[in-house]
Scaffold this motif. Structure first.
Motif, PDB file in Angstrom:
ATOM      1  N   ALA A  47      91.181  51.192  39.524  1.00  0.00           N
ATOM      2  CA  ALA A  47      91.149  49.766  39.875  1.00  0.00           C
ATOM      3  C   ALA A  47      89.796  49.413  40.485  1.00  0.00           C
ATOM      4  CB  ALA A  47      92.284  49.434  40.842  1.00  0.00           C
ATOM      5  N   ARG A  48      89.251  50.331  41.252  1.00  0.00           N
ATOM      6  CA  ARG A  48      87.947  50.084  41.864  1.00  0.00           C
ATOM      7  C   ARG A  48      86.856  49.987  40.792  1.00  0.00           C
ATOM      8  NH1 ARG A  48      86.329  49.865  46.543  1.00  0.00           N
ATOM      9  NH2 ARG A  48      88.187  50.809  47.400  1.00  0.00           N
ATOM     10  N   ASN A  49      86.946  50.824  39.777  1.00  0.00           N
ATOM     11  CA  ASN A  49      85.974  50.741  38.679  1.00  0.00           C
ATOM     12  C   ASN A  49      86.016  49.363  38.028  1.00  0.00           C
ATOM     13  OD1 ASN A  49      85.038  53.284  39.056  1.00  0.00           O
ATOM     14  ND2 ASN A  49      86.060  54.193  37.298  1.00  0.00           N
ATOM     15  N   ILE A  50      87.231  48.832  37.829  1.00  0.00           N
ATOM     16  CA  ILE A  50      87.354  47.488  37.247  1.00  0.00           C
ATOM     17  C   ILE A  50      86.618  46.488  38.132  1.00  0.00           C
ATOM     18  CG2 ILE A  50      88.958  45.592  36.753  1.00  0.00           C
ATOM     19  CD1 ILE A  50      91.048  47.690  35.954  1.00  0.00           C
ATOM     20  N   TYR A  51      86.934  46.542  39.439  1.00  0.00           N
ATOM     21  CA  TYR A  51      86.354  45.595  40.393  1.00  0.00           C
ATOM     22  C   TYR A  51      84.823  45.721  40.453  1.00  0.00           C
ATOM     23  CZ  TYR A  51      85.260  43.565  44.959  1.00  0.00           C
ATOM     24  OH  TYR A  51      84.707  42.839  45.977  1.00  0.00           O
ATOM     25  N   LEU A  52      84.331  46.971  40.484  1.00  0.00           N
ATOM     26  CA  LEU A  52      82.889  47.194  40.642  1.00  0.00           C
ATOM     27  C   LEU A  52      82.103  46.866  39.384  1.00  0.00           C
ATOM     28  CD1 LEU A  52      82.444  50.577  42.553  1.00  0.00           C
ATOM     29  CD2 LEU A  52      81.862  48.301  43.349  1.00  0.00           C
ATOM     30  N   TYR A  53      82.632  47.263  38.229  1.00  0.00           N
ATOM     31  CA  TYR A  53      81.805  47.216  37.025  1.00  0.00           C
ATOM     32  C   TYR A  53      82.141  46.040  36.119  1.00  0.00           C
ATOM     33  CZ  TYR A  53      80.444  51.749  38.676  1.00  0.00           C
ATOM     34  OH  TYR A  53      79.973  52.756  39.475  1.00  0.00           O
ATOM     35  N   GLY A  55      84.291  43.344  37.377  1.00  0.00           N
ATOM     36  CA  GLY A  55      84.565  42.180  38.220  1.00  0.00           C
ATOM     37  C   GLY A  55      86.018  41.745  38.161  1.00  0.00           C
ATOM     38  N   GLU A  56      86.613  41.888  36.991  1.00  0.00           N
ATOM     39  CA  GLU A  56      87.967  41.394  36.798  1.00  0.00           C
ATOM     40  C   GLU A  56      88.659  42.210  35.714  1.00  0.00           C
ATOM     41  OE1 GLU A  56      87.866  37.099  36.705  1.00  0.00           O
ATOM     42  OE2 GLU A  56      89.847  37.081  35.760  1.00  0.00           O
ATOM     43  N   GLY A  57      89.962  42.370  35.859  1.00  0.00           N
ATOM     44  CA  GLY A  57      90.721  43.102  34.848  1.00  0.00           C
ATOM     45  C   GLY A  57      92.161  43.209  35.284  1.00  0.00           C
ATOM     46  N   SER A  58      92.881  44.150  34.698  1.00  0.00           N
ATOM     47  CA  SER A  58      94.290  44.272  35.066  1.00  0.00           C
ATOM     48  C   SER A  58      94.737  45.735  35.090  1.00  0.00           C
ATOM     49  CB  SER A  58      95.163  43.487  34.081  1.00  0.00           C
ATOM     50  OG  SER A  58      95.130  44.121  32.825  1.00  0.00           O
ATOM     51  N   VAL A  59      95.744  45.972  35.911  1.00  0.00           N
ATOM     52  CA  VAL A  59      96.386  47.286  35.986  1.00  0.00           C
ATOM     53  C   VAL A  59      97.868  47.072  35.674  1.00  0.00           C
ATOM     54  CG1 VAL A  59      97.020  49.205  37.510  1.00  0.00           C
ATOM     55  CG2 VAL A  59      94.750  48.172  37.693  1.00  0.00           C
ATOM     56  N   GLU A  77      92.680  47.915  32.296  1.00  0.00           N
ATOM     57  CA  GLU A  77      91.906  47.253  31.249  1.00  0.00           C
ATOM     58  C   GLU A  77      90.940  46.243  31.832  1.00  0.00           C
ATOM     59  OE1 GLU A  77      94.114  46.183  27.325  1.00  0.00           O
ATOM     60  OE2 GLU A  77      95.545  45.959  28.986  1.00  0.00           O
ATOM     61  N   ASP A  78      89.792  46.135  31.199  1.00  0.00           N
ATOM     62  CA  ASP A  78      88.885  45.039  31.564  1.00  0.00           C
ATOM     63  C   ASP A  78      88.063  44.624  30.353  1.00  0.00           C
ATOM     64  OD1 ASP A  78      86.158  46.352  31.474  1.00  0.00           O
ATOM     65  OD2 ASP A  78      87.110  47.663  32.946  1.00  0.00           O
ATOM     66  N   GLN A  79      87.484  43.427  30.460  1.00  0.00           N
ATOM     67  CA  GLN A  79      86.567  42.940  29.421  1.00  0.00           C
ATOM     68  C   GLN A  79      85.152  42.938  29.984  1.00  0.00           C
ATOM     69  OE1 GLN A  79      89.776  40.847  29.524  1.00  0.00           O
ATOM     70  NE2 GLN A  79      90.289  42.534  28.180  1.00  0.00           N
ATOM     71  N   GLY A  80      84.827  44.018  30.667  1.00  0.00           N
ATOM     72  CA  GLY A  80      83.524  44.122  31.320  1.00  0.00           C
ATOM     73  C   GLY A  80      82.457  44.640  30.381  1.00  0.00           C
ATOM     74  N   PRO A  81      81.385  45.176  30.949  1.00  0.00           N
ATOM     75  CA  PRO A  81      80.235  45.600  30.123  1.00  0.00           C
ATOM     76  C   PRO A  81      80.516  46.810  29.239  1.00  0.00           C
ATOM     77  CG  PRO A  81      79.909  46.192  32.425  1.00  0.00           C
ATOM     78  CD  PRO A  81      81.130  45.333  32.386  1.00  0.00           C
TER      79      PRO A  81
END
Lengths: 133, 127
Positions: A47-53, A55-59, A77-81
């Motif tokens: 969850a921290r990886n989602i937040y850090l990299y 910014g937003e996502g879901s668990v 899951e996230d739609q990050g970089p």
């Protein structure tokens, strides 16, 4: 089977919420105290990886079964970089420039099954499971 | 957002802080700043960080504890963490997190004793 629980990750408070849901689900499934801590810690890292990299996502936390044992399945899951080199980030001791939160190999060790898919510019999906003994 | 302050108590030349809740990041950073400020103001020689009530310790909080210890060392105060639950100790090792800067002891009493020894050495330079 109980319904899946979805936690939206948007702030550091949501990291704490995600690991509490994971732990409560694990406890309800009959995991012992040490496995509960393993699961909660792994989910905290993811969850921290989602937040850090990203910014937003879901668990998403849910009960699962492999036919023999009951278990817990967590999808992050996230739609990050996205991650360019998964082999690199799965190496022990690797840290990104942010220098924290990259607990992917650690999270993998704490769970029984761990799959990661990532595409640059699209996002990252980690699915992990742990089975009751 | 409400930030609950973690109380920091003084005993002898030492500070004692017991973390009783699952720390979120902002709270953890506030705690670091408060603790270092308290060390400065009270001229404490050591700090006991009691983690008895903590049941999940991830790499973020682990690194923060290590940083607090390193920063305290720079200011002349030793940090000892006490009361780690078995599940937390197991998980930390399996996660691969090391805390090279941190002294540990089983409980508060042994933590204070460890600080007495550690700071005694620092002051008198003999074992």
């Amino acid at each position: 089977m109980a319904e899946a629980k979805v936690i939206t990750i948007k702030s550091d408070l949501d990291i704490v919420a995600a690991r509490m849901v994971a732990r409560d689900t694990a406890r309800a499934l009959g995991f012992g105290a040490i496995d509960q801590a393993r699961i909660a810690t792994a989910i905290s890292e993811l969850a921290r990886n989602i937040y850090l990299y990203a910014g937003e996502g879901s668990v998403t936390v849910r009960e699962t079964s492999n036919g023999v044992r009951r278990g817990i399945e967590v999808i992050c899951e996230d739609q990050g970089p996205g991650i360019a080199d998964i082999n690199l980030v799965m190496q022990d001791g690797y840290t990104s420039s942010k220098g924290m939160g990259m607990g992917l190999p650690g999270a993998k060790r704490l769970m029984d099954e761990f799959e990661i898919f990532s595409k640059v510019g699209v996002g990252t999906k980690v699915t992990c499971r742990k089975w009751t003994r | 957002m409400e930030v609950i302050r973690i109380p920091i108590l003084k005993i002898e030349n030492f500070l004692v802080a017991s973390i009783q809740t699952a720390l979120h990041d902002v709270q953890a950073m506030e705690f670091k700043d408060n603790l270092l400020q308290q060390i400065y103001e009270t001229k404490a020689k050591g700090v006991v960080l009691d983690l008895t009530a903590i049941d999940v310790l991830d790499s973020f909080v682990g690194r923060l504890i290590n940083d607090i210890s390193q920063m305290s060392n720079l200011m002349g105060a030793k940090v000892v963490i006490t009361g780690l639950q078995p599940a937390v100790a197991i998980t930390l090792v399996e996660l691969g997190l090391e805390l090279p800067q941190v002294l540990t002891a089983l409980n508060l009493e042994k933590g204070i004793a460890a600080l007495r020894r550690a700071t005694g050495h620092a002051v008198y330079g003999r074992g």
